[in-house]
Each structure stands twice: as C-alpha cells, then as structure tokens.
Design an enzyme around this catalytic site. Structure first.
Site, PDB file in Angstrom:
ATOM      1  N   TYR A   1       0.043  -0.966   0.319  1.00 10.01           N
ATOM      2  CA  TYR A   1      -0.345  -0.209   0.320  1.00 10.01           C
ATOM      3  C   TYR A   1       0.675   1.217  -0.321  1.00 10.01           C
ATOM      4  CZ  TYR A   1      -3.777   2.859   1.216  1.00 10.01           C
ATOM      5  OH  TYR A   1      -4.809   3.916   1.550  1.00 10.01           O
TER       6      TYR A   1
ATOM      7  N   GLY B   1       2.641   1.236  -2.888  1.00  9.36           N
ATOM      8  CA  GLY B   1       2.163   1.785  -4.241  1.00  9.36           C
ATOM      9  C   GLY B   1       1.883   3.248  -4.154  1.00  9.36           C
TER      10      GLY B   1
ATOM     11  N   PHE C   1     -14.193  -0.351  16.682  1.00 10.03           N
ATOM     12  CA  PHE C   1     -14.459   0.008  18.274  1.00 10.03           C
ATOM     13  C   PHE C   1     -15.999   0.003  17.852  1.00 10.03           C
ATOM     14  CE2 PHE C   1     -10.544   1.734  19.518  1.00 10.03           C
ATOM     15  CZ  PHE C   1      -9.842   0.525  19.905  1.00 10.03           C
TER      16      PHE C   1
ATOM     17  N   GLY D   1      -2.057   0.657  23.057  1.00 10.81           N
ATOM     18  CA  GLY D   1      -4.051   2.154  22.669  1.00 10.81           C
ATOM     19  C   GLY D   1      -2.820   3.232  23.069  1.00 10.81           C
TER      20      GLY D   1
ATOM     21  N   THR E   1      -0.779   7.126  18.559  1.00 10.81           N
ATOM     22  CA  THR E   1      -2.022   8.085  17.557  1.00 10.81           C
ATOM     23  C   THR E   1      -3.120   8.544  16.226  1.00 10.81           C
ATOM     24  OG1 THR E   1      -0.314   9.949  17.957  1.00 10.81           O
ATOM     25  CG2 THR E   1      -1.178   9.907  19.985  1.00 10.81           C
TER      26      THR E   1
ATOM     27  N   ASP F   1       3.080  -0.841  12.436  1.00 14.02           N
ATOM     28  CA  ASP F   1       2.255   0.374  12.653  1.00 14.02           C
ATOM     29  C   ASP F   1       3.027   1.730  13.008  1.00 14.02           C
ATOM     30  OD1 ASP F   1      -1.296  -0.614  13.680  1.00 14.02           O
ATOM     31  OD2 ASP F   1       0.062   1.244  14.832  1.00 14.02           O
TER      32      ASP F   1
ATOM     33  N   GLN G   1       2.254   8.043  15.512  1.00 11.38           N
ATOM     34  CA  GLN G   1       1.857   8.815  15.804  1.00 11.38           C
ATOM     35  C   GLN G   1       1.575   9.470  14.411  1.00 11.38           C
ATOM     36  OE1 GLN G   1       4.580  11.480  17.925  1.00 11.38           O
ATOM     37  NE2 GLN G   1       5.742  11.323  16.697  1.00 11.38           N
ATOM     38  N   ARG G   2       0.435  10.356  13.904  1.00  9.60           N
ATOM     39  CA  ARG G   2       0.086  10.902  13.096  1.00  9.60           C
ATOM     40  C   ARG G   2      -1.090  12.155  13.662  1.00  9.60           C
ATOM     41  NH1 ARG G   2      -2.278   6.759   9.584  1.00  9.60           N
ATOM     42  NH2 ARG G   2      -0.062   5.895   9.014  1.00  9.60           N
TER      43      ARG G   2
HETATM   44  P1  NAD Z   1     -12.026   1.926   0.468  1.00  9.58           P
HETATM   45  O1  NAD Z   1     -11.939   0.349   0.484  1.00  9.58           O
HETATM   46  O2  NAD Z   1     -13.986   1.880   0.549  1.00  9.58           O
HETATM   47  O3  NAD Z   1     -12.408   1.959  -1.171  1.00  9.58           O
HETATM   48  C1  NAD Z   1     -12.223   2.214  -2.386  1.00  9.58           C
HETATM   49  C2  NAD Z   1     -12.705   1.443  -3.209  1.00  9.58           C
HETATM   50  O4  NAD Z   1     -11.475   1.379  -4.570  1.00  9.58           O
HETATM   51  C3  NAD Z   1     -13.553   0.620  -3.272  1.00  9.58           C
HETATM   52  O5  NAD Z   1     -15.178   1.100  -4.052  1.00  9.58           O
HETATM   53  C4  NAD Z   1     -12.959  -1.008  -4.079  1.00  9.58           C
HETATM   54  O6  NAD Z   1     -14.013  -1.104  -4.553  1.00  9.58           O
HETATM   55  C5  NAD Z   1     -12.517  -0.120  -5.632  1.00  9.58           C
HETATM   56  N1  NAD Z   1     -11.464  -0.765  -5.333  1.00  9.58           N
HETATM   57  C6  NAD Z   1     -10.384  -1.351  -5.626  1.00  9.58           C
HETATM   58  N2  NAD Z   1      -9.046  -2.112  -6.301  1.00  9.58           N
HETATM   59  C7  NAD Z   1      -9.920  -1.522  -7.456  1.00  9.58           C
HETATM   60  C8  NAD Z   1      -9.308  -1.417  -8.655  1.00  9.58           C
HETATM   61  N3  NAD Z   1      -8.004  -2.467  -9.558  1.00  9.58           N
HETATM   62  N4  NAD Z   1     -10.342  -0.853  -9.862  1.00  9.58           N
HETATM   63  C9  NAD Z   1     -11.329   0.086  -9.529  1.00  9.58           C
HETATM   64  N5  NAD Z   1     -11.831   0.461  -8.056  1.00  9.58           N
HETATM   65  C10 NAD Z   1     -11.219  -0.948  -7.606  1.00  9.58           C
HETATM   66  O7  NAD Z   1     -11.739   2.593   0.786  1.00  9.58           O
HETATM   67  P2  NAD Z   1     -11.990   4.255   1.039  1.00  9.58           P
HETATM   68  O8  NAD Z   1     -11.340   4.517   2.401  1.00  9.58           O
HETATM   69  O9  NAD Z   1     -12.957   4.609   0.136  1.00  9.58           O
HETATM   70  O10 NAD Z   1     -10.708   5.245   0.002  1.00  9.58           O
HETATM   71  C11 NAD Z   1     -10.489   5.855  -1.279  1.00  9.58           C
HETATM   72  C12 NAD Z   1      -9.358   6.212  -1.727  1.00  9.58           C
HETATM   73  O11 NAD Z   1      -8.646   6.758  -0.803  1.00  9.58           O
HETATM   74  C13 NAD Z   1      -8.569   5.330  -1.612  1.00  9.58           C
HETATM   75  O12 NAD Z   1      -7.199   5.411  -2.896  1.00  9.58           O
HETATM   76  C14 NAD Z   1      -7.490   5.562  -0.260  1.00  9.58           C
HETATM   77  O13 NAD Z   1      -5.974   5.015  -0.226  1.00  9.58           O
HETATM   78  C15 NAD Z   1      -8.026   6.428   0.114  1.00  9.58           C
HETATM   79  N6  NAD Z   1      -7.222   7.122   1.831  1.00  9.58           N
HETATM   80  C16 NAD Z   1      -8.466   6.901   2.322  1.00  9.58           C
HETATM   81  C17 NAD Z   1      -8.294   6.970   3.340  1.00  9.58           C
HETATM   82  C18 NAD Z   1      -8.737   6.708   4.902  1.00  9.58           C
HETATM   83  O14 NAD Z   1      -9.199   6.874   6.121  1.00  9.58           O
HETATM   84  N7  NAD Z   1     -10.253   6.057   4.734  1.00  9.58           N
HETATM   85  C19 NAD Z   1      -6.588   7.423   4.458  1.00  9.58           C
HETATM   86  C20 NAD Z   1      -5.832   7.537   3.092  1.00  9.58           C
HETATM   87  C21 NAD Z   1      -6.172   8.025   1.964  1.00  9.58           C
HETATM   88  N1  UDP Z   2      -6.379  -0.565  15.339  1.00  8.85           N
HETATM   89  C1  UDP Z   2      -6.344  -1.083  17.001  1.00  8.85           C
HETATM   90  N2  UDP Z   2      -7.473  -2.074  17.287  1.00  8.85           N
HETATM   91  C2  UDP Z   2      -8.574  -2.536  16.181  1.00  8.85           C
HETATM   92  C3  UDP Z   2      -8.607  -1.598  14.901  1.00  8.85           C
HETATM   93  C4  UDP Z   2      -6.852  -1.127  15.092  1.00  8.85           C
HETATM   94  O1  UDP Z   2      -6.023  -0.918  18.199  1.00  8.85           O
HETATM   95  O2  UDP Z   2      -9.555  -3.252  16.309  1.00  8.85           O
HETATM   96  C5  UDP Z   2      -5.519   0.813  15.831  1.00  8.85           C
HETATM   97  C6  UDP Z   2      -3.959   0.357  14.674  1.00  8.85           C
HETATM   98  O3  UDP Z   2      -3.383  -0.692  15.299  1.00  8.85           O
HETATM   99  C7  UDP Z   2      -3.263   1.215  14.351  1.00  8.85           C
HETATM  100  C8  UDP Z   2      -4.675   1.946  14.999  1.00  8.85           C
HETATM  101  O4  UDP Z   2      -5.832   1.509  15.393  1.00  8.85           O
HETATM  102  O5  UDP Z   2      -3.097   1.892  15.498  1.00  8.85           O
HETATM  103  C9  UDP Z   2      -5.504   3.009  13.289  1.00  8.85           C
HETATM  104  O6  UDP Z   2      -5.332   1.878  12.261  1.00  8.85           O
HETATM  105  P1  UDP Z   2      -6.396   1.031  11.817  1.00  8.85           P
HETATM  106  O7  UDP Z   2      -6.331   0.157  10.636  1.00  8.85           O
HETATM  107  O8  UDP Z   2      -7.625   1.992  11.702  1.00  8.85           O
HETATM  108  O9  UDP Z   2      -5.681   2.686  10.021  1.00  8.85           O
HETATM  109  P2  UDP Z   2      -4.038   3.101  10.294  1.00  8.85           P
HETATM  110  O10 UDP Z   2      -3.523   1.736  10.875  1.00  8.85           O
HETATM  111  O11 UDP Z   2      -4.504   3.196   8.933  1.00  8.85           O
HETATM  112  O12 UDP Z   2      -4.191   4.396  10.014  1.00  8.85           O
END
Ligand code: NAD
Ligand code: UDP
Ligand code: UDP
Length: 312
Positions: A144, A147, A190, A206, A209, A272, A275-276
């Site tokens: 991810y 990519g 959660f 936990g 952040t 993991d 912090q962010r």
């Molecule tokens: P999501 O998984 O709900 O949405 C992704 C969508 O892309 C889905 O509908 C899935 O079916 C589609 N998809 C996956 N692979 C595909 C492919 N090869 N061809 C066509 N469609 C495909 O996720 P989301 O949370 O809605 O995220 C949307 C975008 O935002 C993503 O690019 C994600 O990386 C980015 N993003 C989201 C978050 C977040 O917290 N939600 C954070 C950072 C980045």
């Molecule tokens: N996390 C958690 N319990 C869960 C799912 C996630 O404590 O049931 C933690 C995870 O380890 C991370 C944070 O919550 O530190 C955010 O996780 P998430 O998968 O939502 O997003 P990302 O790690 O991609 O920011």
C-alpha cells in the site's frame, strides 16, 4: 456541468464524493470493481440520469470520454490491502498509469487520492508535505505505502513530462457512514464491537495516536483542491489535526454508544505507525480549508449509521 469520472466511486469516500458532485450538478461516471466497495453505497443514485456505474478494474486500460478524473480506486484498510498485496500494488501503479494515460489523451484534470502512509512511521511530527517519510519497502504494509508513493511519482512525472494537470492530496485517517463494517479499521471496529457488546480490541498499548477526519470535511477538501488553478499540483495534506490515542478513541466510542464492552489488548501489527497528525498549513493557505466536524459529532453520525446497518 462537467463529466466527472470517479474511480473507486462505490467505496466509502468515493460514494460521498458522488453525493457531493451530483449535488453540485455534474454528470458522474463511477468506475469500480467492487473489491471493497459495493453497489449498495451508490444504489440511491440508480434512478438519477446524471449517474452511471461501470464495473471495471483500473489495472486494465479504460477508454471513456470525461472532463475530470478523481482516482480513488484502491483498498484502504490494512486487512483489505494485505489480502492480495500484489493486486494492491497493481491497483496503485498500473491503475495510476492507465488513468494518467486516459487523462493525457483527454487533456483532463486528474486528482490522486494519496495517503498519509507515504510518511510511514514518521520521525517528524506533525507531518508537513515536505517530509519525505520513513517507509519500510519490504514489510506487510509496503504494498500500500510504496504503491501509493510510486503513484505519486507517476503523477509528478506525467506533470513534468507531459504537462498533465494533476492534483495530489495526502489523506489522513477518514471515517464516517458507509465505512465497511469488517474492514478492520479502528473506528469501524470499535463502533461495531461496542454496539454488539463485544470486547474492544486495542492493538499494542493503545498509546499510538491517529487524527480522524469526518468524511464530509474530506470531500470538501477534495472539491476545493480540484478547483485550484492549473499548475498547483500539491501534494496537499488533508486531515483533522485533532490527535487521539486509541485508548481515548475507545473511551469516546463506549460513551457515545452507551456500551459496557471491555477493553482487551492484542499484539500491535508490524510497522504500525506510533503517531500521526497532519500539518494542514498548506491546505489552510491554498484551499482556505479546515475541518469543521469534531470527533464526537462525527462519531455520533457514524454510530447512527452502524446501528441502523446492524439492525437490518
Ligand atoms: P474503500 O476501500 O472503501 O474504497 C476503495 C474503492 O476502490 C472500493 O470501492 C473498491 O472496490 C475500489 N477498488 C479497489 N481496487 C480497484 C480496482 N483495481 N479497480 C477499480 N476499483 C477498485 O476505501 P476508502 O476509504 O473509500 O478510500 C478511498 C481512497 O482514499 C483510496 O485510494 C485510499 O487509499 C484513500 N485513502 C483513504 C483513507 C481513509 O482513511 N479512508 C486514508 C488515506 C487514503
Ligand atoms: N487498531 C486497534 N484496534 C483495532 C483496529 C486498529 O487498536 O481493532 C489500531 C491500529 O493498530 C492502529 C490504529 O488503530 O494503530 C489505526 O488503525 P487503522 O487500521 O484504522 O488505520 P491505519 O493504521 O492505517 O492508520
Ligand atoms: N490508456 C487508457 N486509456 C486511454 C489512454 C491510455 O487506459 O484513453 C492506458 C494505456 O493502456 C497505456 C497507459 O494508459 O498503457 C499509459 O498511456 P500513455 O499514453 O501514457 O503511454 P503509452 O500508451 O505511450 O505507453
């Protein structure tokens, strides 16, 4: 009125973007392979003649005619993107190449949904766009993170090499209605656990952040970014600077749901981030954008969504 294509438009964030752009009077072509998204997320548009849904995988070429492209296709939760990591990289990289090729042929403006994961497990806090990140290239999150990093490279090379009109945002953790109930993300986990009276699974201590942005605020940021002048490419951080530990998040969810679920501690996933928090100085200055919805109000909406979903 513009013809706007949204890849990943049937996903969580994408479906809210469809809502918004239809409301603004545009024609929407929603392209999705339904890997993590669902027709249910967009079924309320099926009678709308300004909405068209196409099942398509962006790793394959696509020939359509549109004015603008939002490229969101990519599974976003660790559980889903690690399920088939090779496909995740292909979606980000081949998907970006195909969508950039399409934008080049059409001379269309193209937006990339990048991620705070490009910063990896950061040593700079909060993270400004100028920070290059600390990403493991060979770990379970790399499909991810790398990519998305390669997709950013492609966007900026198409901009420099082909003068393409690109807009790149780096999205920090976003939550709200239509999150997938089983995607393993912390907010959905959660809330679902609290509603079902199951144990709340805290990974690690936990104390790590995250900063959580409500989806409506995020979509507003997208639209503002897309409206900036040609030549302003970003990347721009979009996220809510309010930073919480996972323990604080668990407490808030338990309080809002009125749940007696117990906290259980489980191993922290590999790589993991500890912090962010987004530095959104640039988004404030260029987009005049700040998030409006605080965590408690956003969680209330999300709890309401999951309560309804689980009762049907
Ligand atoms: P999501 O998984 O709900 O949405 C992704 C969508 O892309 C889905 O509908 C899935 O079916 C589609 N998809 C996956 N692979 C595909 C492919 N090869 N061809 C066509 N469609 C495909 O996720 P989301 O949370 O809605 O995220 C949307 C975008 O935002 C993503 O690019 C994600 O990386 C980015 N993003 C989201 C978050 C977040 O917290 N939600 C954070 C950072 C980045
Ligand atoms: N996390 C958690 N319990 C869960 C799912 C996630 O404590 O049931 C933690 C995870 O380890 C991370 C944070 O919550 O530190 C955010 O996780 P998430 O998968 O939502 O997003 P990302 O790690 O991609 O920011
Ligand atoms: N492409 C596409 N739709 C288009 C134009 C191009 O899917 O309308 C794909 C095409 O398959 C190609 C990729 O986009 O592999 C990159 O296109 P580009 O023109 O940049 O590269 P080239 O075709 O010269 O390899």
């Amino acid at each position: 009125m513009q013809r706007i294509m949204i890849t990943g438009g049937a996903g969580f964030v994408g479906s809210h973007l469809c809502d918004r752009l239809l409301k603004d009077g545009h024609d929407i072509l929603c392209v999705d392979n339904f890997f993590t998204g669902s027709k249910v997320n967009v079924s309320h548009f099926f009678n709308n003649s300004h909405f068209e849904l196409m099942r398509h995988d962006v790793t394959f070429p696509l020939y359509v005619e549109v004015d603008q492209i939002y490229n969101l296709a990519c599974p976003a939760s660790p559980v889903h993107y690690q399920y088939d990591p090779v496909q995740t990289t292909k979606t980000s990289v081949h998907g970006a190449i195909n969508m950039l090729g399409l934008a080049k042929r059409l001379k269309a403006r193209i937006f990339q949904a990048s991620t705070s994961e490009v910063y990896g497990d950061p040593e700079v806090h909060p993270q400004p766009e100028s920070y290059w990140g600390r990403v493991n290239p060979i770990g379970p999150r790399s499909c991810y993170d790398e990519g998305k990093r390669c997709a950013e490279t492609l966007f900026f090379d198409y901009h420099r090499q082909h003068n393409l009109d690109v807009k790149v945002v780096r999205i920090f953790n976003t939550y709200g209605p239509r999150m997938h109930p089983n995607d393993g993300r912390v907010v959905s986990n959660f809330i679902v656990q609290a509603l079902k009276g199951e144990d709340i699974t805290i990974y690690g201590t936990g104390q790590q952040t995250r900063s959580f942005c409500y989806v409506d605020d995020m979509v507003e940021g997208f639209v503002r970014m897309m409206a900036t002048e040609r030549g302003f490419t970003g990347p721009v951080n979009l996220g809510n600077p309010g930073e919480f530990t996972m323990l604080e998040l668990a407490e808030k969810v338990l309080m809002l749901v009125g749940s007696k679920s117990k906290l259980v501690f489980m191993p922290l996933p590999v790589d993991d981030p500890k912090q962010r928090q987004p530095d959104i100085t640039l988004a404030k200055a260029k987009l005049d954008w700040t998030p409006k919805v605080n965590l408690e109000d956003g969680l209330k909406e999300t709890v309401h969504y999951f309560r309804t979903l689980l009762s049907t």
